[in-house]
Design a protein around this motif. Structure first.
Motif, PDB file in Angstrom:
ATOM      1  N   THR A  26       0.822  -1.207   0.000  1.00 11.23           N
ATOM      2  CA  THR A  26       0.000   0.000   0.000  1.00 11.23           C
ATOM      3  C   THR A  26       0.862   1.265   0.000  1.00 11.23           C
ATOM      4  O   THR A  26       0.422   2.320   0.446  1.00 11.23           O
ATOM      5  CB  THR A  26      -0.963  -0.006   1.201  1.00 11.23           C
ATOM      6  N   LEU A  27       2.074   1.148  -0.524  1.00  5.77           N
ATOM      7  CA  LEU A  27       3.005   2.275  -0.558  1.00  5.77           C
ATOM      8  C   LEU A  27       2.462   3.436  -1.387  1.00  5.77           C
ATOM      9  O   LEU A  27       2.609   4.601  -1.008  1.00  5.77           O
ATOM     10  CB  LEU A  27       4.360   1.811  -1.098  1.00  5.77           C
ATOM     11  N   ILE A  28       1.808   3.145  -2.512  1.00  2.00           N
ATOM     12  CA  ILE A  28       1.246   4.219  -3.343  1.00  2.00           C
ATOM     13  C   ILE A  28       0.094   4.908  -2.611  1.00  2.00           C
ATOM     14  O   ILE A  28      -0.059   6.128  -2.698  1.00  2.00           O
ATOM     15  CB  ILE A  28       0.811   3.679  -4.723  1.00  2.00           C
ATOM     16  N   SER A  29      -0.673   4.155  -1.862  1.00  2.00           N
ATOM     17  CA  SER A  29      -1.752   4.748  -1.075  1.00  2.00           C
ATOM     18  C   SER A  29      -1.178   5.665   0.015  1.00  2.00           C
ATOM     19  O   SER A  29      -1.690   6.757   0.255  1.00  2.00           O
ATOM     20  CB  SER A  29      -2.600   3.645  -0.442  1.00  2.00           C
ATOM     21  N   ALA A  30      -0.101   5.226   0.657  1.00  9.18           N
ATOM     22  CA  ALA A  30       0.516   6.014   1.729  1.00  9.18           C
ATOM     23  C   ALA A  30       1.250   7.239   1.186  1.00  9.18           C
ATOM     24  O   ALA A  30       1.315   8.272   1.857  1.00  9.18           O
ATOM     25  CB  ALA A  30       1.481   5.137   2.525  1.00  9.18           C
ATOM     26  N   PHE A  31       1.810   7.123  -0.033  1.00 10.24           N
ATOM     27  CA  PHE A  31       2.571   8.209  -0.655  1.00 10.24           C
ATOM     28  C   PHE A  31       2.072   8.400  -2.083  1.00 10.24           C
ATOM     29  O   PHE A  31       2.638   7.844  -3.028  1.00 10.24           O
ATOM     30  CB  PHE A  31       4.079   7.900  -0.629  1.00 10.24           C
ATOM     31  N   PRO A  32       1.015   9.165  -2.286  1.00  8.57           N
ATOM     32  CA  PRO A  32       0.379   9.295  -3.604  1.00  8.57           C
ATOM     33  C   PRO A  32       1.265   9.845  -4.719  1.00  8.57           C
ATOM     34  O   PRO A  32       0.940   9.660  -5.891  1.00  8.57           O
ATOM     35  CB  PRO A  32      -0.804  10.233  -3.341  1.00  8.57           C
ATOM     36  N   ARG A  33       2.389  10.467  -4.396  1.00  6.21           N
ATOM     37  CA  ARG A  33       3.298  10.936  -5.453  1.00  6.21           C
ATOM     38  C   ARG A  33       4.053   9.776  -6.095  1.00  6.21           C
ATOM     39  O   ARG A  33       4.612   9.918  -7.171  1.00  6.21           O
ATOM     40  CB  ARG A  33       4.284  11.960  -4.904  1.00  6.21           C
ATOM     41  N   VAL A  34       4.097   8.631  -5.412  1.00  2.00           N
ATOM     42  CA  VAL A  34       4.700   7.423  -5.983  1.00  2.00           C
ATOM     43  C   VAL A  34       3.714   6.882  -7.009  1.00  2.00           C
ATOM     44  O   VAL A  34       2.531   6.712  -6.724  1.00  2.00           O
ATOM     45  CB  VAL A  34       4.987   6.370  -4.893  1.00  2.00           C
ATOM     46  N   ARG A  35       4.185   6.633  -8.204  1.00  2.00           N
ATOM     47  CA  ARG A  35       3.311   6.154  -9.287  1.00  2.00           C
ATOM     48  C   ARG A  35       3.503   4.676  -9.591  1.00  2.00           C
ATOM     49  O   ARG A  35       2.628   4.041 -10.149  1.00  2.00           O
ATOM     50  CB  ARG A  35       3.554   6.963 -10.566  1.00  2.00           C
ATOM     51  N   GLU A  36       4.679   4.130  -9.246  1.00  2.81           N
ATOM     52  CA  GLU A  36       4.967   2.733  -9.580  1.00  2.81           C
ATOM     53  C   GLU A  36       5.951   2.168  -8.560  1.00  2.81           C
ATOM     54  O   GLU A  36       6.900   2.836  -8.171  1.00  2.81           O
ATOM     55  CB  GLU A  36       5.557   2.656 -10.982  1.00  2.81           C
ATOM     56  N   VAL A  37       5.712   0.929  -8.149  1.00  2.00           N
ATOM     57  CA  VAL A  37       6.596   0.238  -7.221  1.00  2.00           C
ATOM     58  C   VAL A  37       6.977  -1.094  -7.848  1.00  2.00           C
ATOM     59  O   VAL A  37       6.101  -1.888  -8.207  1.00  2.00           O
ATOM     60  CB  VAL A  37       5.915  -0.013  -5.850  1.00  2.00           C
ATOM     61  N   THR A  38       8.270  -1.328  -8.008  1.00  2.00           N
ATOM     62  CA  THR A  38       8.749  -2.631  -8.441  1.00  2.00           C
ATOM     63  C   THR A  38       9.086  -3.411  -7.181  1.00  2.00           C
ATOM     64  O   THR A  38       9.913  -2.977  -6.376  1.00  2.00           O
ATOM     65  CB  THR A  38      10.006  -2.505  -9.328  1.00  2.00           C
TER      66      THR A  38
END
Length: 162
Positions: free
Chosen positions: A124-136
């Motif tokens: 849920t990293l994108i939810s916690a940090f909305p500026r993150v667009r993609e997580v590998t």
């Protein structure tokens, strides 16, 4: 939740998951832009508050990752280093732009009572940090390695080989 690749995404955050017989270590780096919206030393009360909020989120792994409940995992050690500044490379030619160090280096170790039941992680990293667009998500485990790409606010990632 769906996993996908987005052709126009910014540089992805690389989230490493190292699984051993005794523990799971999750680590990643976030730039200041991704975590708080700026890359310089905090100058205002609002910027200091943003950094404090990011630190609180990062030191509470339940806000950005959940291992499947059956494995009964708890975070036992965590480390978050905040480096909100720019590093000037003294060896670089003068016209070169200074190197920007990742602003938040995060590492969390989980211990599981039932590690044999570890199957997945809700990222849920994108939810916690909305500026993150993609997580590998790069998983290294005794049973094999796998990589998944997350582009949604919440996604379930398999931790076991196909």
């Amino acid at each position: 939740m769906p996993l996908a690749t987005h052709a126009n995404a910014t540089t992805p955050v690389l989230l490493h998951i190292e699984i051993s017989a005794t523990d799971i270590v999750v680590s990643f780096e976030l730039s200041g832009n991704e975590a708080v919206g700026f890359q310089h030393r905090q100058r205002t009360a609002a910027e200091k508050s943003s950094v404090a909020q990011a630190m609180t989120t990062l030191t509470n792994p339940g806000q950005w990752i959940h291992l499947n409940a059956e494995a009964q995992c708890n975070s036992s050690v965590s480390s978050v280093a905040a480096n909100i500044f720019r590093i000037v490379d003294p060896e670089a030619p003068k016209p070169k732009v200074p190197i920007t160090k990742p602003a938040f280096d995060t590492s969390v170790t989980f211990s599981c009572r039932m590690p044999q039941l570890l199957r997945s992680a809700d990222v849920t990293l994108i939810s916690a940090f909305p500026r993150v667009r993609e997580v590998t998500v790069d998983v290294h485990a005794p049973a094999g390695n796998r990589t998944s790409v997350v582009t949604t606010p919440t996604a379930t990632v398999a931790l076991t080989p196909n």
